[in-house]
Design an enzyme around this catalytic site. Structure first.
Site, PDB file in Angstrom:
ATOM      1  N   GLU A  22      38.060  80.157  44.990  1.00  0.00           N
ATOM      2  CA  GLU A  22      36.990  79.380  45.635  1.00  0.00           C
ATOM      3  C   GLU A  22      36.013  80.340  46.309  1.00  0.00           C
ATOM      4  O   GLU A  22      36.427  81.372  46.849  1.00  0.00           O
ATOM      5  CB  GLU A  22      37.591  78.422  46.673  1.00  0.00           C
ATOM      6  CG  GLU A  22      38.502  77.381  46.006  1.00  0.00           C
ATOM      7  CD  GLU A  22      39.143  76.399  46.994  1.00  0.00           C
ATOM      8  OE1 GLU A  22      38.861  76.493  48.213  1.00  0.00           O
ATOM      9  OE2 GLU A  22      39.911  75.544  46.534  1.00  0.00           O
ATOM     10  N   HIS A  45      36.179  71.626  48.088  1.00  0.00           N
ATOM     11  CA  HIS A  45      37.283  71.701  49.069  1.00  0.00           C
ATOM     12  C   HIS A  45      36.893  71.035  50.391  1.00  0.00           C
ATOM     13  O   HIS A  45      36.944  71.653  51.459  1.00  0.00           O
ATOM     14  CB  HIS A  45      37.707  73.156  49.297  1.00  0.00           C
ATOM     15  CG  HIS A  45      39.098  73.272  49.828  1.00  0.00           C
ATOM     16  ND1 HIS A  45      39.918  74.336  49.543  1.00  0.00           N
ATOM     17  CD2 HIS A  45      39.832  72.458  50.651  1.00  0.00           C
ATOM     18  CE1 HIS A  45      41.085  74.177  50.157  1.00  0.00           C
ATOM     19  NE2 HIS A  45      41.055  73.041  50.834  1.00  0.00           N
TER      20      HIS A  45
HETATM   21  N1  LIG Z   1      41.755  69.450  50.142  1.00  0.00           N
HETATM   22  C1  LIG Z   1      41.911  69.637  51.421  1.00  0.00           C
HETATM   23  O1  LIG Z   1      40.946  69.806  52.157  1.00  0.00           O
HETATM   24  C2  LIG Z   1      43.272  69.617  51.997  1.00  0.00           C
HETATM   25  C3  LIG Z   1      44.362  70.028  51.268  1.00  0.00           C
HETATM   26  N2  LIG Z   1      45.607  69.984  51.806  1.00  0.00           N
HETATM   27  C4  LIG Z   1      46.742  70.396  50.983  1.00  0.00           C
HETATM   28  O2  LIG Z   1      47.587  69.276  50.799  1.00  0.00           O
HETATM   29  C5  LIG Z   1      48.918  69.709  50.861  1.00  0.00           C
HETATM   30  C6  LIG Z   1      49.805  68.563  51.255  1.00  0.00           C
HETATM   31  O3  LIG Z   1      49.531  68.200  52.588  1.00  0.00           O
HETATM   32  P1  LIG Z   1      50.531  67.293  53.445  1.00  0.00           P
HETATM   33  O4  LIG Z   1      50.712  65.973  52.813  1.00  0.00           O
HETATM   34  O5  LIG Z   1      50.056  67.331  54.828  1.00  0.00           O
HETATM   35  O6  LIG Z   1      51.859  68.140  53.325  1.00  0.00           O
HETATM   36  P2  LIG Z   1      53.325  67.678  53.693  1.00  0.00           P
HETATM   37  O7  LIG Z   1      54.081  68.912  53.904  1.00  0.00           O
HETATM   38  O8  LIG Z   1      53.312  66.628  54.738  1.00  0.00           O
HETATM   39  O9  LIG Z   1      53.825  66.993  52.327  1.00  0.00           O
HETATM   40  C7  LIG Z   1      54.056  67.699  51.150  1.00  0.00           C
HETATM   41  C8  LIG Z   1      55.123  66.968  50.372  1.00  0.00           C
HETATM   42  O10 LIG Z   1      55.282  67.638  49.126  1.00  0.00           O
HETATM   43  C9  LIG Z   1      56.664  67.662  48.832  1.00  0.00           C
HETATM   44  N3  LIG Z   1      56.931  68.720  47.864  1.00  0.00           N
HETATM   45  C10 LIG Z   1      56.990  70.059  48.082  1.00  0.00           C
HETATM   46  N4  LIG Z   1      57.260  70.701  46.934  1.00  0.00           N
HETATM   47  C11 LIG Z   1      57.354  69.761  45.980  1.00  0.00           C
HETATM   48  C12 LIG Z   1      57.606  69.813  44.595  1.00  0.00           C
HETATM   49  N5  LIG Z   1      57.811  70.974  43.966  1.00  0.00           N
HETATM   50  N6  LIG Z   1      57.658  68.649  43.914  1.00  0.00           N
HETATM   51  C13 LIG Z   1      57.460  67.458  44.544  1.00  0.00           C
HETATM   52  N7  LIG Z   1      57.215  67.354  45.865  1.00  0.00           N
HETATM   53  C14 LIG Z   1      57.162  68.499  46.568  1.00  0.00           C
HETATM   54  C15 LIG Z   1      57.334  67.875  50.165  1.00  0.00           C
HETATM   55  O11 LIG Z   1      58.692  67.494  50.136  1.00  0.00           O
HETATM   56  C16 LIG Z   1      56.486  66.972  51.065  1.00  0.00           C
HETATM   57  O12 LIG Z   1      56.997  65.678  51.154  1.00  0.00           O
HETATM   58  C17 LIG Z   1      48.874  70.855  51.868  1.00  0.00           C
HETATM   59  O13 LIG Z   1      49.940  71.754  51.670  1.00  0.00           O
HETATM   60  C18 LIG Z   1      47.557  71.490  51.604  1.00  0.00           C
HETATM   61  O14 LIG Z   1      47.724  72.542  50.690  1.00  0.00           O
HETATM   62  C19 LIG Z   1      45.803  69.541  53.077  1.00  0.00           C
HETATM   63  C20 LIG Z   1      44.761  69.137  53.839  1.00  0.00           C
HETATM   64  C21 LIG Z   1      43.396  69.187  53.392  1.00  0.00           C
HETATM   65  O1  LIG Z   2      39.197  72.407  55.856  1.00  0.00           O
HETATM   66  C1  LIG Z   2      39.590  73.432  55.317  1.00  0.00           C
HETATM   67  O2  LIG Z   2      38.979  74.483  55.338  1.00  0.00           O
HETATM   68  C2  LIG Z   2      40.892  73.462  54.563  1.00  0.00           C
HETATM   69  C3  LIG Z   2      41.562  72.146  54.454  1.00  0.00           C
HETATM   70  C4  LIG Z   2      42.866  72.357  53.783  1.00  0.00           C
HETATM   71  O3  LIG Z   2      42.914  72.644  52.622  1.00  0.00           O
HETATM   72  C5  LIG Z   2      44.091  72.288  54.562  1.00  0.00           C
HETATM   73  O4  LIG Z   2      44.069  71.736  55.676  1.00  0.00           O
HETATM   74  O5  LIG Z   2      45.123  72.773  54.072  1.00  0.00           O
END
Ligand SMILES: NC(=O)C1=CN([C@@H]2O[C@H](COP(=O)(O)OP(=O)(O)OC[C@H]3O[C@@H](n4cnc5c(N)ncnc54)[C@H](O)[C@@H]3O)[C@@H](O)[C@H]2O)C=CC1
Ligand SMILES: O=C(O)CCC(=O)C(=O)O
Length: 469
Positions: free
Chosen positions: A316, A347
């Site tokens: 990115e 993102h």
């Molecule tokens: N696009 C964006 O701006 C954002 C992206 N994210 C991404 O989203 C991801 C998920 O966020 P949350 O829901 O808060 O995380 P979380 O940790 O609450 O949930 C992740 C889930 O994935 C499961 N998991 C882990 N490995 C797995 C696998 N191999 N197969 C199936 N399930 C699996 C875990 O058991 C857990 O229940 C973050 O790690 C981050 O990378 C988060 C926030 C913003």
């Molecule tokens: O807001 C951001 O810069 C990153 C969001 C995200 O991917 C995260 O919270 O993991």
């Protein structure tokens, strides 16, 4: 004592300050009475100068990637020196800047690799103003005694809402219609446009975001299946399926909400696209490593999937600007952008005013509490350790923060050193290879502080020490 050691020693003394404005603000060291006696105590000998308490005004914080103003003001209220940048920094510049800061705040773009962190000699803490911490070499940080904090759920709702918007947008080909009309083309079509009511949403990863999304999707009349490596209680009438294939075979929309790990790398690749229903839609707002984008392009071109919404990419751009998303960064970029009904966002899953301001407060407060008091509660890589605050009337009390290798016999050695004083309270916990001890010791005068520091510094298991008073 070598001048570098003196500097380190000075840097280890932190004048603790109340978190302004926070309810139940804590009174930590130094006590006012201790400060009142300071000139006398500092004149004990020439060497005493080295023990001058480290002032919050000497604390340097580097904030990158437009971390929210709420965080800037919390740090400034503490009196810290704050250097703020809107974007991430190229590695060379980052290395120069990180050399002399005590804490750094980043979002998802800044890569804090071992190569960068090895230059961070004064760094005590990293704040990831986001959920993901995969951009930090956590193993290196841990072994260097650097505590890492994040915000585990303050942007979860924002991501879930974005996905809901994209599910409807994909089903109605909204992106394409909008682009067409922006260029003057009127295409009133219903072919392969659908309602989402009654369709099945497959959620991969039923954590904070996945489960929030589940509730919102059901409210629109969707059926929800989810796949997760751990057994998680279903919300509403959602149903956990035992295999990824079962989810892929039965879902109209498939959305990824897993962390970036070796297991989730290319979790959706050619075999998984082949297992999907004809005309399924794929969404990814987790990490760019989770979906194999060339395989997605191929699946789209043969008509296997009817559209996709991508918010994250393997590489990115470090900053905003025209031309940043190109084949130089990802070799398939121009092919991807040429395809219809593929929604591409930069993102922005967590990029709302609500999420960013909440994250700013949460992570800045965690960093400040760690810097000022040693509290590691909420750290992703440290054992979570906290001690009740010192009272203003506790004179000559020092808080010892001792991060060490988790090997037998350390507490015996450390308590032997501390036992010349009254150990008012202590708490120690371990996580994997490292352990963290907090102890408040009283009846400590200026020369004692230096001795305690020197003796702890000579212990084999030591990773880092800070003394707060
Ligand atoms: N696009 C964006 O701006 C954002 C992206 N994210 C991404 O989203 C991801 C998920 O966020 P949350 O829901 O808060 O995380 P979380 O940790 O609450 O949930 C992740 C889930 O994935 C499961 N998991 C882990 N490995 C797995 C696998 N191999 N197969 C199936 N399930 C699996 C875990 O058991 C857990 O229940 C973050 O790690 C981050 O990378 C988060 C926030 C913003
Ligand atoms: O807001 C951001 O810069 C990153 C969001 C995200 O991917 C995260 O919270 O993991």
């Amino acid at each position: 004592m070598a001048s570098q050691e003196i500097n380190n020693l000075q840097n280890s003394f932190q004048r603790a300050v109340n978190l302004s404005g926070s309810s139940g603000a804590v009174s930590t060291s130094p006590t006012q009475s201790f400060m009142d006696t300071l000139p006398r105590r500092m004149s004990v000998s020439n060497k005493a100068k080295a023990l001058k308490p480290f002032s919050t005004g000497d604390m340097k914080i580097l904030l990158l990637e437009n971390v929210n103003a709420t965080a800037v003001s919390i740090f400034e209220d503490q009196g810290y020196q704050v250097e703020f940048h809107k974007s991430s920094l190229p590695e060379e510049e980052l290395i120069e800047k990180i050399k002399d800061v005590h804490a750094i705040g980043i979002r998802s773009k800044t890569k804090l690799t071992a190569n960068v962190l090895k230059h961070a000699k004064n760094l005590v803490s990293i704040g990831c103003f986001c959920i993901g911490t995969n951009q930090v070499d956590l193993k290196y940080a841990t072994h260097a005694g650097i505590a890492v904090f994040n915000s585990p759920f303050s942007n979860s709702r924002s991501v879930a809402e974005l996905i809901i918007g994209e599910i409807i947008s994909l089903a109605r080909q909204l992106g394409d219609r909008s682009i067409e009309l922006h260029t003057g083309a009127w295409n009133k079509v219903s072919n392969r446009c659908w309602e989402v009511r009654g369709k099945t949403l497959g959620i991969i990863g039923y954590g904070h975001i996945g489960s929030q999304l589940s509730v919102l999707a059901e409210a629109m009349g969707m059926h929800v299946l989810y796949y997760d490596t751990v057994t998680i209680m279903a919300l509403g009438t959602a149903r956990q399926v035992p295999t990824l294939d079962e989810l892929l075979n039965n879902s109209d929309f498939i959305t990824c909400h897993v962390p970036a790990t070796p297991e989730t790398k290319n979790m959706l690749s050619a075999p998984q696209f082949a297992a999907m229903k004809e005309g399924a839609y794929v969404l990814n707002a987790s990490r760019g490593t989770v979906v194999d984008i060339p395989a997605l392009i191929q699946a789209f071109k043969v008509g296997k999937i009817a559209g996709a919404a991508l918010d994250v990419y393997p590489s990115e751009p470090g900053k905003n600007g025209a031309g940043a998303f190109s084949d130089d960064l990802n070799p398939w970029a121009s092919e991807l952008i040429s395809l219809p009904n593929i929604i591409l966002t930069p993102h922005i899953g967590g990029s709302t005013e609500e999420a960013q301001s909440a994250i700013g407060v949460e992570v800045a407060a965690s960093l400040t509490k760690y810097i000022n008091e040693g509290t590691s509660v909420g750290s992703v890589n440290f054992p979570e350790v906290s001690l009740r605050s010192l009272d203003y009337d506790q004179e000559n009390t020092v808080r010892v923060l001792y991060i060490h290798h988790n090997v037998p016999g350390v507490l015996k050695t450390v308590n032997n050193i501390l036992s010349n004083h009254n150990i008012e309270k202590q708490f120690s916990d371990s996580k994997g290879d490292i352990a963290y001890l907090m102890a408040d010791i009283s009846n400590v005068d200026q020369s004692d502080i230096k001795n305690v520091y020197d003796e702890l510094n000579q212990t084999d298991a030591k990773i880092s020490i800070r003394l707060l008073y």
